[in-house]
Design a protein around this motif. Structure first.
Motif, PDB file in Angstrom:
ATOM      1  N   GLN A  98       0.825  -1.211   0.000  1.00  0.00           N
ATOM      2  CA  GLN A  98       0.000   0.000   0.000  1.00  0.00           C
ATOM      3  C   GLN A  98       0.858   1.260   0.000  1.00  0.00           C
ATOM      4  N   ARG A  99       1.945   1.219   0.710  1.00  0.00           N
ATOM      5  CA  ARG A  99       2.862   2.364   0.711  1.00  0.00           C
ATOM      6  C   ARG A  99       3.465   2.537  -0.678  1.00  0.00           C
ATOM      7  N   TYR A 100       3.849   1.427  -1.294  1.00  0.00           N
ATOM      8  CA  TYR A 100       4.380   1.471  -2.657  1.00  0.00           C
ATOM      9  C   TYR A 100       3.361   2.117  -3.595  1.00  0.00           C
ATOM     10  N   PHE A 101       2.111   1.650  -3.539  1.00  0.00           N
ATOM     11  CA  PHE A 101       1.091   2.188  -4.440  1.00  0.00           C
ATOM     12  C   PHE A 101       0.771   3.650  -4.146  1.00  0.00           C
ATOM     13  N   LEU A 102       0.865   4.054  -2.901  1.00  0.00           N
ATOM     14  CA  LEU A 102       0.644   5.472  -2.601  1.00  0.00           C
ATOM     15  C   LEU A 102       1.707   6.318  -3.286  1.00  0.00           C
ATOM     16  N   MET A 103       2.923   5.822  -3.318  1.00  0.00           N
ATOM     17  CA  MET A 103       4.026   6.579  -3.906  1.00  0.00           C
ATOM     18  C   MET A 103       4.103   6.425  -5.413  1.00  0.00           C
ATOM     19  N   TYR A 104       3.817   5.234  -5.929  1.00  0.00           N
ATOM     20  CA  TYR A 104       4.062   4.959  -7.345  1.00  0.00           C
ATOM     21  C   TYR A 104       2.836   4.493  -8.110  1.00  0.00           C
ATOM     22  N   GLY A 105       1.680   4.509  -7.483  1.00  0.00           N
ATOM     23  CA  GLY A 105       0.467   4.084  -8.162  1.00  0.00           C
ATOM     24  C   GLY A 105      -0.237   5.259  -8.825  1.00  0.00           C
ATOM     25  N   THR A 106      -1.508   5.106  -9.013  1.00  0.00           N
ATOM     26  CA  THR A 106      -2.319   6.138  -9.643  1.00  0.00           C
ATOM     27  C   THR A 106      -2.288   7.406  -8.809  1.00  0.00           C
ATOM     28  N   PRO A 107      -2.009   8.540  -9.426  1.00  0.00           N
ATOM     29  CA  PRO A 107      -1.981   9.791  -8.661  1.00  0.00           C
ATOM     30  C   PRO A 107      -3.349  10.107  -8.040  1.00  0.00           C
ATOM     31  N   VAL A 108      -3.319  10.770  -6.915  1.00  0.00           N
ATOM     32  CA  VAL A 108      -4.546  11.190  -6.240  1.00  0.00           C
ATOM     33  C   VAL A 108      -4.999  12.495  -6.904  1.00  0.00           C
ATOM     34  N   PRO A 109      -6.209  12.517  -7.451  1.00  0.00           N
ATOM     35  CA  PRO A 109      -6.669  13.728  -8.131  1.00  0.00           C
ATOM     36  C   PRO A 109      -6.579  14.966  -7.226  1.00  0.00           C
ATOM     37  N   GLY A 110      -5.985  16.018  -7.761  1.00  0.00           N
ATOM     38  CA  GLY A 110      -5.893  17.286  -7.049  1.00  0.00           C
ATOM     39  C   GLY A 110      -4.746  17.383  -6.054  1.00  0.00           C
ATOM     40  N   TYR A 111      -4.033  16.282  -5.832  1.00  0.00           N
ATOM     41  CA  TYR A 111      -2.939  16.309  -4.864  1.00  0.00           C
ATOM     42  C   TYR A 111      -1.620  16.601  -5.574  1.00  0.00           C
ATOM     43  N   HIS A 112      -0.831  17.483  -4.986  1.00  0.00           N
ATOM     44  CA  HIS A 112       0.485  17.805  -5.518  1.00  0.00           C
ATOM     45  C   HIS A 112       1.505  17.597  -4.408  1.00  0.00           C
ATOM     46  N   ALA A 113       2.463  16.715  -4.668  1.00  0.00           N
ATOM     47  CA  ALA A 113       3.475  16.399  -3.666  1.00  0.00           C
ATOM     48  C   ALA A 113       4.365  17.603  -3.403  1.00  0.00           C
ATOM     49  N   PRO A 114       4.757  17.805  -2.166  1.00  0.00           N
ATOM     50  CA  PRO A 114       5.651  18.921  -1.847  1.00  0.00           C
ATOM     51  C   PRO A 114       7.064  18.670  -2.379  1.00  0.00           C
ATOM     52  N   GLU A 115       7.801  19.732  -2.520  1.00  0.00           N
ATOM     53  CA  GLU A 115       9.141  19.668  -3.104  1.00  0.00           C
ATOM     54  C   GLU A 115      10.058  18.693  -2.368  1.00  0.00           C
ATOM     55  N   ARG A 149      11.019  -0.403 -16.213  1.00  0.00           N
ATOM     56  CA  ARG A 149      10.857  -1.853 -16.200  1.00  0.00           C
ATOM     57  C   ARG A 149      10.654  -2.358 -14.776  1.00  0.00           C
ATOM     58  N   LEU A 150      11.449  -1.864 -13.846  1.00  0.00           N
ATOM     59  CA  LEU A 150      11.342  -2.264 -12.448  1.00  0.00           C
ATOM     60  C   LEU A 150       9.935  -1.982 -11.922  1.00  0.00           C
ATOM     61  N   HIS A 151       9.456  -0.757 -12.131  1.00  0.00           N
ATOM     62  CA  HIS A 151       8.144  -0.402 -11.592  1.00  0.00           C
ATOM     63  C   HIS A 151       7.009  -1.039 -12.374  1.00  0.00           C
ATOM     64  N   GLY A 152       7.221  -1.291 -13.642  1.00  0.00           N
ATOM     65  CA  GLY A 152       6.184  -1.983 -14.403  1.00  0.00           C
ATOM     66  C   GLY A 152       5.947  -3.383 -13.871  1.00  0.00           C
ATOM     67  N   VAL A 153       7.026  -4.134 -13.715  1.00  0.00           N
ATOM     68  CA  VAL A 153       6.896  -5.508 -13.226  1.00  0.00           C
ATOM     69  C   VAL A 153       6.407  -5.515 -11.777  1.00  0.00           C
ATOM     70  N   LEU A 154       6.966  -4.630 -10.953  1.00  0.00           N
ATOM     71  CA  LEU A 154       6.537  -4.571  -9.548  1.00  0.00           C
ATOM     72  C   LEU A 154       5.050  -4.233  -9.425  1.00  0.00           C
ATOM     73  N   SER A 155       4.608  -3.242 -10.161  1.00  0.00           N
ATOM     74  CA  SER A 155       3.197  -2.833 -10.083  1.00  0.00           C
ATOM     75  C   SER A 155       2.274  -3.957 -10.506  1.00  0.00           C
ATOM     76  N   LEU A 156       2.623  -4.650 -11.592  1.00  0.00           N
ATOM     77  CA  LEU A 156       1.800  -5.777 -12.039  1.00  0.00           C
ATOM     78  C   LEU A 156       1.782  -6.894 -10.992  1.00  0.00           C
ATOM     79  N   GLU A 157       2.946  -7.178 -10.423  1.00  0.00           N
ATOM     80  CA  GLU A 157       3.012  -8.222  -9.403  1.00  0.00           C
ATOM     81  C   GLU A 157       2.179  -7.854  -8.175  1.00  0.00           C
ATOM     82  N   LEU A 158       2.373  -6.648  -7.662  1.00  0.00           N
ATOM     83  CA  LEU A 158       1.669  -6.244  -6.440  1.00  0.00           C
ATOM     84  C   LEU A 158       0.164  -6.148  -6.636  1.00  0.00           C
ATOM     85  N   ALA A 159      -0.260  -5.829  -7.857  1.00  0.00           N
ATOM     86  CA  ALA A 159      -1.692  -5.733  -8.142  1.00  0.00           C
ATOM     87  C   ALA A 159      -2.312  -7.097  -8.451  1.00  0.00           C
ATOM     88  N   GLY A 160      -1.475  -8.144  -8.457  1.00  0.00           N
ATOM     89  CA  GLY A 160      -1.999  -9.496  -8.654  1.00  0.00           C
ATOM     90  C   GLY A 160      -2.255  -9.872 -10.100  1.00  0.00           C
TER      91      GLY A 160
END
Length: 181
Positions: A98-115, A149-160
């Motif tokens: 869940q922490r991974y997906f918060l950082m590297y998953g679908t962006p939260v609409p309207g949220y902008h990460a601080p610098e 490539r790393l995040h593509g494979v990781l995201s697919l794996e973590l999402a099942g």
């Protein structure tokens, strides 16, 4: 030394974040609701806003902690090559999807990460570039290919998405990372 009030405040903030992670696990970061968290904790919405002024402030704290945890995993590993980098990333992601997906998953609409979160992310990317410099005359371009490539494979794996397929995620991940060497 901390005062009892400071310890209580830290405890309540930790409880709020724990409930936030439960919500994120259940419905994703866009479904995060401070009012729902307040109800779960037996608080009023306005009382919770004394701890986090907005949903974005809570998200920011969760993301900062995530990047801090990710950076700490790399720091603990020391200097690594590309495979070492990939293994650290995968182990960290599998330990806390869940922490991974918060950082590297679908962006939260309207949220902008601080610098400062971007600075931490850049520090992680700098480590990847350094690892790629050992195998490529163009380490920045190589790092981008490795990152995607790393995040593509990781995201697919973590999402099942490999379930039901004749794929062993760990073997696929290693094969994809080795192809970059």
């Amino acid at each position: 030394m901390t005062t009892p009030r400071e310890r209580y405040r830290a405890q309540v903030k930790a409880e709020i974040k724990a409930k936030a992670w439960e919500q994120i696990a259940a419905s994703g970061a866009p479904g995060l609701s401070l009012n729902a968290i307040a109800k779960q904790l037996g608080m009023t919405g306005p009382a919770l806003y004394r701890y986090f002024a907005s949903r974005d402030e809570l998200l920011t704290e969760l993301i900062r902690e995530g990047y801090g945890s990710y950076a700490a995993a790399f720091a603990a590993a020391g200097e690594v090559d590309l495979m070492g980098f990939a293994q650290v990333a995968r182990e960290w992601a599998l330990a806390d999807p869940q922490r991974y997906f918060l950082m590297y998953g679908t962006p939260v609409p309207g949220y902008h990460a601080p610098e400062d979160t971007r600075e931490t992310a850049q520090g992680i990317m700098d480590r990847l570039v350094k690892a790629c410099a050992k195998v490529s005359p163009a380490p920045e371009a190589h790092a981008i290919r490795a990152w995607t490539r790393l995040h593509g494979v990781l995201s697919l794996e973590l999402a099942g998405h490999f379930e039901g397929m004749d794929v062993t995620p760990s073997e696929l991940f290693e094969t994809e990372m080795r192809s970059l060497l």
